[in-house]
Design an enzyme around this catalytic site. Structure first.
Site, mmCIF file in Angstrom:
data_model
loop_
_atom_site.group_PDB
_atom_site.id
_atom_site.type_symbol
_atom_site.label_atom_id
_atom_site.label_comp_id
_atom_site.label_asym_id
_atom_site.label_seq_id
_atom_site.Cartn_x
_atom_site.Cartn_y
_atom_site.Cartn_z
ATOM 1 N N ASP A 106 4.925 -1.514 -3.279
ATOM 2 C CA ASP A 106 3.848 -0.607 -3.684
ATOM 3 C C ASP A 106 4.159 0.181 -4.955
ATOM 4 O O ASP A 106 3.366 1.040 -5.357
ATOM 5 C CB ASP A 106 3.484 0.333 -2.533
ATOM 6 C CG ASP A 106 2.668 -0.383 -1.468
ATOM 7 O OD1 ASP A 106 1.983 -1.367 -1.811
ATOM 8 O OD2 ASP A 106 2.716 0.028 -0.305
ATOM 9 N N ASP A 167 -2.111 -6.641 1.134
ATOM 10 C CA ASP A 167 -2.234 -5.525 0.189
ATOM 11 C C ASP A 167 -1.531 -5.832 -1.133
ATOM 12 O O ASP A 167 -1.867 -5.298 -2.179
ATOM 13 C CB ASP A 167 -1.610 -4.244 0.766
ATOM 14 C CG ASP A 167 -1.781 -4.072 2.260
ATOM 15 O OD1 ASP A 167 -1.896 -5.099 2.968
ATOM 16 O OD2 ASP A 167 -1.778 -2.940 2.732
HETATM 17 N N1 GLY Z 1 -1.266 -0.509 1.808
HETATM 18 C C1 GLY Z 1 -1.347 0.141 3.059
HETATM 19 C C2 GLY Z 1 -2.728 0.472 3.450
HETATM 20 O O1 GLY Z 1 -3.684 -0.030 2.920
HETATM 21 O O2 GLY Z 1 -2.885 1.295 4.348
#
Ligand code: GLY
Length: 390
Positions: A106, A167
């Protein structure tokens, strides 16, 4: 109506929404200059992920959204206060570089739309360095045998297999930028291989997506799917679906490979079919029971961003389907989920972290910063502003 005609027909609404967001945030932002907000407390005020008034800390994956949100508003209004907030937050986020063990894929969400956008807009050299550090960190997670970027760090419950999450499709856009910035095709090759792996492991035949799949790091072969943040194994977590819609649309934009546009359309079509029968009010999971009512405004806003991009790249005949659906989702949010008053700091309510939330009801039907970010980004797109942040 094609894309252009749809924008024309909705111009009054688009302009009014943009003005309302700016009016609210031009008052709220001066009170949040030393913060990186994640959610809004019961007092209506933003929390702060820098100083521990937040459920999470400075290494939290969402800490790029506030500066990104501020840059969207700055581009569209040229108000200095938004730039000040974005630059402050970017500097505060340096604390996350010192939390090396907590960082994972992330870093794309964290630095591509904060420092990365700062550099692309202003040429700031420190911002460029931050983005490059984050981009190289992301690239260091690439598995050449598996053909994917490793998502998380702790896979101790998986017998040596690694969890790969949908994600990630939003994070790899940073690698397309790295390839351009460093004139080094390897970064693009990593992103493309990753996107191809996700098609193979996560996208189901009906156009819905798994959230988490365990893969064999020696081969990249899927071992088993997990339920993840959705209702159950095999259900359709709406934010995961939104990450896939927008992520594959972005991979198409950065590569020109029609395969990615077709996947983006397929996952968007599945989302649109389910959203339409829910009156364009997006639940946390499209296959959840009717009760309790868990919503996810963040999924609606992010999916709308992806659909707007898809609409720009399909035939004139097809445009209305995607731009029309995006407008339906955004108008539904406007009516049911957005608070333009300054009574509370957040714009959107009804975001949810996960079906079985770690924070109990606190993580359900609540304000989450990326809801505000994606709603504003969608309106920014409809206004015709640029650049594309991802
Ligand atoms: N990337 C984690 C979420 O969307 O909660």
């Amino acid at each position: 109506m094609n894309y252009k005609e749809t924008i024309e027909a909705n111009k009054e609404w688009i302009d009014a929404v943009w003005e309302k967001i700016d009016k609210k945030m031009s008052e709220i932002t001066p009170t949040a200059l030393d913060k990186i907000p994640y959610t809004t407390g019961k007092n209506g005020k933003f929390d702060n992920c820098v100083e521990g008034e937040c459920p999470y800390d400075i290494a939290w994956w969402c800490n790029g959204f506030w500066p990104g949100y501020m840059w969207l508003l700055y581009v569209g209004t040229k108000r200095a206060i938004y730039k000040e907030a974005a630059v402050n937050a970017e500097k505060l986020l340096d604390g996350a570089f010192r939390e090396y063990d907590k960082l994972h894929h992330d870093v794309g969400f964290m630095w591509h739309i904060s420092a990365g956008v700062n550099y692309r807009l202003t040429g700031d050299k420190d911002a460029r360095l931050r983005a490059l550090y984050a981009g190289d960190f992301l690239a260091s997670r690439y598995n050449p045998n598996g053909g994917y970027i490793r998502s998380w760090n702790n896979d101790s419950d998986t017998d040596g297999y690694q969890k790969l999450i949908v994600d990630s499709m939003m994070n790899i856009t940073m690698l397309y930028w790295m390839a351009e910035e460093k004139q080094d095709i390897r970064y693009k090759q990593m992103a493309v291989n990753h996107a191809d792996t996700i098609i193979r492991t996560h996208i189901r035949p009906d156009g819905t997506a798994h959230h988490i799949v365990e893969v064999d790091p020696k081969t990249g072969e899927p071992v088993k799917a997990l339920g993840g943040q959705g209702y159950e194994l095999g259900s359709t977590w709406t934010r995961g679906q939104a990450w896939a819609i927008y992520g594959f649309a972005l991979s198409y934009i950065h590569t020109g490979d029609e395969k990615y546009l077709n996947v983006a359309k397929r996952v968007a079509n599945a989302f649109i079919a389910c959203a339409a029968v829910n009156n364009w009010i997006v639940p946390l999971d499209f296959r959840q029971p009717d009760e309790p009512k868990y919503y996810d405004s963040t999924a609606a806003a992010c999916a709308a961003c992806g659909m707007i991009e898809i609409a720009k790249h399909v035939s004139e005949y097809d445009q209305k389907n995607y731009i029309g659906a995006a407008i339906k989702l955004l108008k539904s949010l406007d009516k049911k989920a957005v608070d333009y008053s300054t009574d509370k700091d957040n714009l959107l309510d009804y975001g949810s972290e996960a079906y079985y939330p770690g924070r109990g009801e606190d993580g359900i039907n609540t304000a989450i910063i990326y809801g505000d970010y994606y709603y504003t980004e969608a309106i920014y797109k409809l206004k015709g502003f640029g650049p594309l942040f991802w």
